[in-house]
Scaffold this motif. Structure first.
Motif, mmCIF file in Angstrom:
data_model
loop_
_atom_site.group_PDB
_atom_site.id
_atom_site.type_symbol
_atom_site.label_atom_id
_atom_site.label_comp_id
_atom_site.label_asym_id
_atom_site.label_seq_id
_atom_site.Cartn_x
_atom_site.Cartn_y
_atom_site.Cartn_z
ATOM 1 N N UNK A 226 0.796 -1.226 -0.325
ATOM 2 C CA UNK A 226 0.235 -0.200 -0.146
ATOM 3 C C UNK A 226 0.870 1.376 0.326
ATOM 4 N N UNK A 227 0.271 2.244 -0.876
ATOM 5 C CA UNK A 227 1.215 3.454 -1.210
ATOM 6 C C UNK A 227 0.042 4.584 -0.480
ATOM 7 N N UNK B 101 3.434 2.582 2.987
ATOM 8 C CA UNK B 101 3.944 3.491 2.735
ATOM 9 C C UNK B 101 3.477 4.778 2.729
ATOM 10 N N UNK B 102 4.210 5.992 3.231
ATOM 11 C CA UNK B 102 3.108 6.719 3.025
ATOM 12 C C UNK B 102 4.123 8.215 2.345
ATOM 13 N N UNK C 134 5.092 1.869 7.387
ATOM 14 C CA UNK C 134 6.497 1.058 7.832
ATOM 15 C C UNK C 134 7.200 1.899 6.753
ATOM 16 N N UNK C 135 6.969 2.858 5.836
ATOM 17 C CA UNK C 135 8.181 3.558 5.405
ATOM 18 C C UNK C 135 7.938 4.840 5.059
ATOM 19 N N UNK C 136 8.539 6.180 5.228
ATOM 20 C CA UNK C 136 8.958 7.325 4.844
ATOM 21 C C UNK C 136 9.115 7.789 3.588
ATOM 22 N N UNK D 179 11.869 2.256 -4.851
ATOM 23 C CA UNK D 179 12.616 1.675 -4.148
ATOM 24 C C UNK D 179 12.174 1.574 -2.737
ATOM 25 N N UNK D 180 11.182 2.512 -2.422
ATOM 26 C CA UNK D 180 10.960 2.626 -0.403
ATOM 27 C C UNK D 180 9.953 1.632 -0.619
ATOM 28 N N UNK D 181 9.267 1.319 -1.974
ATOM 29 C CA UNK D 181 8.670 0.345 -1.431
ATOM 30 C C UNK D 181 9.233 -0.864 -1.560
ATOM 31 N N UNK D 182 9.466 -1.314 -2.131
ATOM 32 C CA UNK D 182 10.430 -2.730 -2.299
ATOM 33 C C UNK D 182 11.671 -2.975 -1.203
#
Length: 250
Positions: free
Chosen positions: A5-6, A66-67, A89-91, A246-249
């Motif tokens: 999810x993004x 990922x936001x 999870x990540x920004x 790259x962030x999503x992966x």
């Protein structure tokens, strides 16, 4: 296998349509969420605070997303990551500054990487008297310093909220949040990996603010686009999509 999810959080005075140039370049298989901020067509916040704006968005957020936040949306993303780490999870922070206005913090540390307080106060006062003109002026500033200024301006103007149909009080609150928020002391609480994306020509939030963030967030890296202003995802959407992928992966 679950699709990642993004969540894309837009900036002040604009709607989710502002992401339309970026989304075609995002990797297939993503579940992309583009909720409107309070006052921009979304659920109103219960009180005029950044925390209330974040809480109003919670029903729209899946767990472990990922936001990606841009400008004011970046401040909301930081608050969500700090208070609801199970949601973030990540920004990815685009054109984001921890402090929009030049000021000293409670310990007297100066912050030179922002707009003058009088300039921001003028925006707030002008919005109260002529919201449509203030929105247009804000958009013009966002396109400054960009090699593709006309493209960026057209995309931003197409995504402007209708000041007659939206919650003017909540839009005014958004400007006040930009003026009042100082995130410098809370950054140690953001433990997620952070990808910063910033235009070197940003006239609203100087790139020095992002460079400072990159050194202060516990786990951050900065991508600087020398030919962009405040909205690099409109000027260079394909390059921004590569960074987001790259962030999503991970």
């Amino acid at each position: 296998m679950n699709r990642p999810d993004l969540v894309l959080l837009h900036g002040w005075g604009l709607g989710p349509q502002v992401w339309s140039a970026l989304t075609p370049y995002l990797p297939a298989g993503l579940r992309v969420h583009t909720p409107p901020l309070p006052g921009h067509g979304g659920t109103p916040a219960h009180s005029p605070t950044l925390e209330a704006w974040s809480d109003a968005l919670l029903p729209e957020l899946p767990d472990r997303a990922v936001v990606c936040g841009w400008s004011l949306g970046g401040l909301v993303a930081l608050d969500l990551a700090r208070r609801y780490p199970h949601k973030v999870a990540r920004l990815v922070l685009i054109g984001t500054s921890p402090c929009f206005v030049t000021r000293a913090d409670s310990a007297g540390s100066p912050w030179p990487h922002g707009l003058a307080a009088a300039t921001v106060a003028g925006f707030i006062d002008n919005f109260a008297h002529d919201p449509a003109a203030t929105l247009r002026r804000f958009v013009a500033l966002q396109a400054l310093g960009d090699a593709r200024r006309r493209t960026v301006s057209n995309a931003l103007n197409a995504a402007l909220v209708n000041s007659e149909k939206c919650d003017r009080d909540m839009l005014a609150t958004g400007l006040e949040l930009l003026a009042d928020t100082d995130w410098r002391a809370a950054l140690d609480d953001v433990r997620q990996p952070v990808q910063l994306i910033h235009g070197a020509g940003d006239a609203l939030m100087p790139v020095a603010a992002a460079e400072w963030l990159a050194t202060r967030l516990p786990d951050a890296r900065l991508a600087r686009f020398d030919d962009c202003g405040h909205a690099p995802f409109l000027s260079r959407p394909e390059d921004c999509a590569v960074l987001i992928e790259g962030v999503v992966r991970g």
